[in-house]
Scaffold this motif. Structure first.
Motif, short mmCIF file in Angstrom:
data_model
loop_
_atom_site.label_atom_id
_atom_site.label_comp_id
_atom_site.label_asym_id
_atom_site.label_seq_id
_atom_site.Cartn_x
_atom_site.Cartn_y
_atom_site.Cartn_z
N VAL A 152 0.84 -1.20 0.00
CA VAL A 152 0.00 0.00 0.00
C VAL A 152 0.87 1.25 0.00
O VAL A 152 1.77 1.40 0.83
N GLU A 153 0.59 2.17 -0.95
CA GLU A 153 1.32 3.42 -1.07
C GLU A 153 0.50 4.61 -0.58
O GLU A 153 1.04 5.55 -0.02
N ILE A 154 -0.80 4.58 -0.84
CA ILE A 154 -1.68 5.70 -0.51
C ILE A 154 -2.80 5.19 0.38
O ILE A 154 -3.52 4.24 0.01
N LEU A 155 -2.97 5.81 1.53
CA LEU A 155 -4.08 5.50 2.44
C LEU A 155 -4.84 6.80 2.70
O LEU A 155 -4.31 7.72 3.32
N TRP A 156 -6.07 6.85 2.21
CA TRP A 156 -6.94 7.99 2.45
C TRP A 156 -8.08 7.54 3.37
O TRP A 156 -8.90 6.72 3.00
N ALA A 157 -8.08 8.09 4.58
CA ALA A 157 -9.10 7.69 5.56
C ALA A 157 -9.64 8.91 6.30
O ALA A 157 -10.04 8.81 7.46
N SER A 158 -9.66 10.06 5.66
CA SER A 158 -10.19 11.27 6.31
C SER A 158 -11.68 11.13 6.57
O SER A 158 -12.38 10.33 5.91
N ASP A 159 -12.16 11.90 7.52
CA ASP A 159 -13.59 11.95 7.86
C ASP A 159 -14.14 10.61 8.33
O ASP A 159 -15.34 10.35 8.21
N CYS A 160 -13.28 9.76 8.85
CA CYS A 160 -13.74 8.51 9.49
C CYS A 160 -13.84 8.81 10.99
O CYS A 160 -12.89 8.58 11.76
N SER A 161 -14.98 9.33 11.38
CA SER A 161 -15.11 9.90 12.73
C SER A 161 -15.04 8.85 13.83
O SER A 161 -14.75 9.18 14.99
N SER A 162 -15.32 7.57 13.50
CA SER A 162 -15.27 6.51 14.52
C SER A 162 -13.94 5.79 14.54
O SER A 162 -13.71 4.91 15.39
N LEU A 163 -13.06 6.11 13.63
CA LEU A 163 -11.80 5.37 13.48
C LEU A 163 -10.92 5.60 14.71
O LEU A 163 -10.58 6.74 15.04
N ALA A 164 -10.56 4.50 15.38
CA ALA A 164 -9.76 4.59 16.59
C ALA A 164 -8.42 3.87 16.44
O ALA A 164 -7.54 4.04 17.28
N ASN A 165 -8.26 3.09 15.40
CA ASN A 165 -7.02 2.32 15.27
C ASN A 165 -6.58 2.28 13.81
O ASN A 165 -7.37 1.96 12.92
#
Length: 1089
Positions: free
Chosen positions: A796-809
């Motif tokens: 994996v080169e690009i990880l886009w996870a913005s606006d994941c309000s419940s993401l804790a890990n």
């Protein structure tokens, strides 16, 4: 260099002034022979009787004119030269020509000291004294002395410096040849762009090498092949023992026969006018033996047949060492394996095309402003073809503006005859099938993918692949790589395309309905509107963006039984232009291979229509609800496209479409059913069902073999999904209602891009994602219920996870150098704790630093070729935070600027950090601008060096955020710093600003910068480029967690840092001593090593 006005005066290469009693029978005769050998024409006075006999001697008008009409004068000063008043009068005339016409004068001092000539000593003094005693020459004597002195001061040849007279003669002839070559190149000053083309060709010629080399010059008709060959021939011919330029071999061999052309070539090479070889095949052995002893230059212009080449020169091994053969042709196939190098001649660029046109239209290179637009339009028509530019320019010379405008209007309908006739020669050489394919491309398929044309025309019974190769070799078509798909498309020069159009027009001048192909919008419109179509028509292309609405008869296609290609389309901006069928449509030809009909107005296709021969069915923006009932034979179908067909309810049964490769029903908002047969097609490569809002399920238990791209974005009701393919590269499930992903995703071993934007019901990703060894892009932005990310594959080169309000890990690698992650976006992920965010930030920092080393090593070859961009930018990541990380040597809080002291040398790159303040407005994009300045030591002078921007996708910022990015400035920065070192030393300052393009706002909104940081990266030239080892994050944490260390240990650590900083080509900024009290700062700096 002679001016253009002088060329009309010149008739002789060289004039030789000499004293016959000293040189005629020996030196002069050998010199003349050498000049003839080098193809240099010499003019001289051969009359020995012109020796003055007690009276004045006057130069004849013929001799005076001969001197004036020569490029070069060669003056042979010998012992008795000054004794001849005839020679002295010639010398005065020669020096006059030098002053008046810039004639080149070369003195040769033959068995005489140059100083005797320059200062009139020895035999020259005696001769002039005798002339002084005569009453005839007293007035001329000063002119003679002046001419002797002036000419003797010129650069020339002294025979006493050459022990071998033969070498002296060879050097004189070579010098004359070189000067003539320099001057004769002025013949080509009017040939715009010739210098670059000659330079390219010379690089292939291998001048000076002993091999026999064959060079092919290839390109379309009128592109300048003959001109380039002629320029090269003129430049090089004097360096060869035999030369031959055979112009227009195609026509000459047709009119006079191949034997005549061969005898002409061999006669020129062997310098025998009566040479005659009676056979067209090969070269007799006695001729070969003679040719093998000669270094020759041969140009064969316009060869169009391989047999011509074989018959004219036979095997190329019959020529002497160092020989060169240049062949010009429109047909690359003719060159085959016979040539060593091929030079492809390309059209002129816009600037040179305008220059060439203006020189022919106005006889000057710079155009009057009032003609600029008309000239531009003419140049646009010619598309860089030199023949067209010269022909049109010459034709329009002296004509009025109104006449120019009239000609432009005529060119829209009919090509210029002289240009058309020349370009048509290539078409005439094609066989029947090749001509058909050429006309289809000219009238219909220009710009299509190669594979599309092959499929379409193969379905018509053509052997398309090999015929496209023939057309390409004959320079009738070209291959261009599509910038979007990166796949080859077929292109064609506009004037070649016009040849095809005119050929089709000639089928029926006045009645377009009787032609085989219709492409002109007006003509297609009239034929269809008035129902004038006939059985002759094979293809129709109608662009309705220029015609407006069209009402058709239900029997409009009834007589077009041979119609294979039907295209009715418009541009997106003109979708309101429609075809109306108020009485329906009763007939479509069953021979159709393409049915492309945008805005098709009916709900169904005619019931009599058989789609068996269809290769492409494209009916986007149509009103169709259902195409046909039941199963129909679709064995040839490869492309199915009904995008934006809002009324489409269901896809047909595709069980017979075994060759179907692409299906798109993008934004068919009422489509609620996808026939299961589509998920069993083993050749299907692309399936796009995006924005089909009523689709609820897409499930198949049959693995597909060829499916590479599956797009289901914005299928907002889609809850059930399970489709697999061993070759899938792209999967887009964004904005669907999927709650859980199937475990079968783990089988997508070739998957590269996985998009799950705004899947608001998705709670987790399957743990087997780690097995997706090819995954490069994972995009889960806006998955608000997603609580954690599983372990991800190292690919994996690009990880886009913005606006994941419940993401804790978020998984963080303990060894960032063993992963490929280059960018992590975690904007508004407010559930991530500070420790995890710090670890993520450190991973980003380490990867950016590692990215610099990779870029430096991988681009070293480009640096040598000066191909590096002066600024290179890449995003590292964005995540919640309000402080610049402590590992930044230079950092500020509550400021948007910072100053950096330069150490050792100029930084090669920088890692930047900015703290973006909370910004509650939704935006399209965020732009961060960096302005770089140089400062002097006092800080009172600044020089702006560069500005650059980093653009991020827009979003709200629910809190302060850390943004990290990397900028390489090396080449540009070094240059600017070196230019300004005297005034600006050792300091760079950076000012940061940020703007957001907000929805429904005309002006950008400023985002406050609350802090910034700079991490300079240095290198030492010539050092080892290996990556330095970076401790793992786990090791860093263990060390950071141990706050106890003695002062001696810190000193030891400091020494290690000092040594490591200089290893492997890196020098990092000195670390501040006071920060060693913080274990985290010191250890993180250590991790940089």
């Amino acid at each position: 260099m002679a001016s253009l006005s002088q060329f009309s005066r010149i008739k002789h290469d060289v004039f030789i002034s000499f004293c016959g009693t000293d040189t005629r029978s020996g030196f002069l005769s050998h010199l003349r022979k050498e000049l003839r050998h080098k193809q240099i024409g010499a003019f001289l006075d051969d009359d020995d009787d012109k020796i003055e006999r007690g009276g004045d001697v006057i130069l004849s008008p013929e001799l005076s004119t001969g001197i004036e009409e020569s490029f070069v004068s060669l003056v042979i000063f010998s012992k008795n030269y000054a004794s001849s008043t005839w020679c002295l009068k010639q010398l005065v005339k020669i020096m006059e020509c030098k002053d008046r016409y810039q004639q080149i004068v070369i003195p040769v001092f033959y068995n005489i000291d140059p100083s005797d000539v320059r200062h009139q000593k020895g035999s020259y003094a005696d001769a002039l004294a005798q002339h002084d005693d005569s009453n005839y020459y007293k007035e001329e004597l000063p002119n003679w002395k002046h001419a002797l002195t002036k000419s003797a001061n010129l650069s020339g040849f002294h025979s006493l410096k050459y022990g071998d007279e033969a070498r002296l003669i060879e050097e004189i002839a070579k010098s004359v040849s070189n000067k003539l070559n320099t001057v004769y190149q002025s013949d080509f000053t009017d040939l715009v762009g010739i210098d670059e083309r000659i330079a390219d060709l010379e690089s292939l010629m291998g001048q000076g090498l002993d091999d026999v080399r064959v060079i092919g010059i290839w390109g379309m008709g009128g592109i300048g092949k003959t001109t380039i060959a002629a320029a090269m021939f003129n430049r090089l011919c004097s360096e060869y023992e035999g030369c031959s330029f055979s112009a227009n071999v195609r026509e000459e061999s047709k009119e006079r026969g191949i034997i005549y052309v061969k005898n002409t070539i061999l006669s020129a090479l062997l310098k025998e006018n009566d040479l005659h070889i009676g056979t067209p095949y090969g070269i007799p052995s006695y001729v070969k033996r003679r040719l093998l002893r000669k270094k020759v230059l041969v140009v064969l212009d316009d060869i169009n047949d391989l047999d011509q080449l074989e018959n004219l020169v036979g095997a190329f091994d019959c020529f002497g060492s160092g020989s060169r053969i240049i062949i010009t042709t429109r047909d690359k196939e003719v060159l085959g394996r016979k040539v060593d190098k091929i030079y492809e001649v390309k059209p002129l660029d816009c600037e040179k095309a305008l220059q060439l046109f203006n020189m022919n239209a106005f006889k000057q290179r710079f155009l009057d402003m009032e003609w600029t637009e008309l000239s531009r339009r003419m140049v646009e028509y010619a598309k860089g073809l030199p023949l067209a530019l010269k022909v049109l320019g010459s034709f329009l010379h002296g004509k009025t503006k109104e006449e120019w405008k009239s000609q432009l209007k005529k060119l829209e309908k009919k090509p210029f005859k002289k240009i058309h006739d020349l370009l048509r020669l290539s078409y005439n050489s094609l066989d029947r099938q090749q001509k058909e394919i050429f006309l289809y491309i000219a009238c219909l398929f220009k710009g299509y993918l190669y594979r599309e044309i092959i499929a379409l025309l193969d379905a018509c019974g053509f052997t398309t692949t090999i015929e496209l190769k023939v057309l390409r070799d004959k320079a009738l078509i070209t291959e261009v790589i599509n910038l979007v798909s990166k796949k080859p498309i077929v292109s064609m020069h506009d004037l070649i395309q016009e040849v095809g159009w005119e050929i089709v027009r000639e089928e029926s001048i006045k009645d377009p309905g009787k032609r085989s192909r219709l492409w002109d919008p007006d003509e297609s419109y009239e034929v269809l509107k008035n129902n004038k179509g006939t059985e002759a028509i094979q293809s129709i292309s109608l662009d309705m963006s220029t015609t407006g609405d069209l009402s058709l008869n239900p029997q409009v296609f009834a007589r077009m039984h041979k119609l294979k290609f039907l295209k009715i389309f418009t541009h997106i901006s003109s979708l309101e232009a429609r075809v109306h069928l108020p009485q329906g449509l009763q007939f479509l030809p069953n021979e159709l291979r393409i049915l492309l009909w945008q805005n098709y107005p009916l709900k169904f296709l005619p019931p009599t229509f058989s789609a068996e021969n269809l290769v492409q069915l494209v009916m986007n923006y149509s009103n169709v609800e259902k195409l046909w009932d039941g199963v129909v034979p679709l064995v040839n179908l490869k492309k199915f496209d009904l995008r934006h067909s809002q009324n489409l309810l269901a896809l047909p049964d595709f069980s017979t479409a075994n060759n179907l490769e692409s299906v798109s029903v993008f934004s068919c908002k009422n489509l609620h059913l996808v026939h299961p047969s589509i998920l069993s097609l083993q050749k299907l490569e692309s399936l796009d069902i995006s924005y089909c809002e009523k689709l609820t399920s897409l499930v198949s238990d049959v693995p597909l073999k060829s499916l590479r791209a599956l797009r289901l974005a914005s299928c907002s009701r889609l809850k059930k999904f399970s489709v697999t393919s061993e070759n899938m590269r792209e999967l887009d499930l964004s904005e669907t209602a999927i709650e859980e992903l199937p475990l079968s995703l783990g089988c997508l071993s070739q998957l590269e891009t996985f998009s799950l934007w705004h899947c608001k019901s998705l709670k987790q990703l399957p743990n087997n994602l780690v097995g997706l060894r090819s995954l490069r892009y994972l995009k889960v932005t806006g998955c608000m219920k997603l609580q954690s990310l599983p372990e991800l594959p190292p690919s994996v080169e690009i990880l886009w996870a913005s606006d994941c309000s419940s993401l804790a890990n978020v998984p963080v690698s303990t060894d960032p150098l063993n992963t490929n992650v280059k960018e992590i976006r975690l904007a508004n992920c407010m559930n991530l704790d500070e420790t995890l965010l710090n670890d993520i930030g450190w991973n980003i920092h380490t990867k950016l630093l590692n990215h610099y080393e990779f870029e430096r090593v991988s681009s070293s070859e480009d640096q040598e070729n000066n191909q590096i961009d002066d600024v290179y930018i890449r995003t590292g990541g964005i995540y919640p935070g309000s402080k610049v990380p402590s590992w930044f040597k230079y950092r500020t809080s509550h400021q948007a600027s910072i100053t950096v002291s330069l150490q050792f040398n100029i930084p090669e790159a920088f890692i930047f950090c900015v703290i973006l303040s909370q910004f509650p407005l939704s935006s399209f994009l965020i732009s961060i601008t960096v302005d770089c300045f140089m400062e002097n030591n006092n800080g009172d002078q600044r020089l702006h060096v560069k500005s650059f921007d980093l653009v991020l996708p827009g979003t709200e910022l629910n809190s302060d955020h850390v943004c990290l990015f990397y900028v390489q400035l090396s080449g540009f920065m070094n240059g600017r710093v070196e230019e300004s070192r005297e005034s600006y030393e050792h300091k760079l300052s950076f000012e940061f600003s940020a703007q957001s393009e907000v929805e429904q706002e005309e002006e950008d909104k400023e985002i406050v910068i609350k802090g910034c940081g700079v991490y300079p990266i240095y290198t030492l030239q010539g050092c080892d480029h290996e990556l330095r080892p970076v401790p793992s994050l786990l090791e860093a944490r263990e060390a950071i967690d141990d706050p106890e260390s003695s002062d001696d240990e810190k000193k030891d650590e400091e020494e290690v840092v000092s040594v490591a900083q200089k290893s492997n080509g890196y020098i990092f900024p000195p670390l501040p001593i006071e920060t060693w009290k913080e274990a985290s700062q010191g250890l993180k700096d250590l991790l940089n090593l």
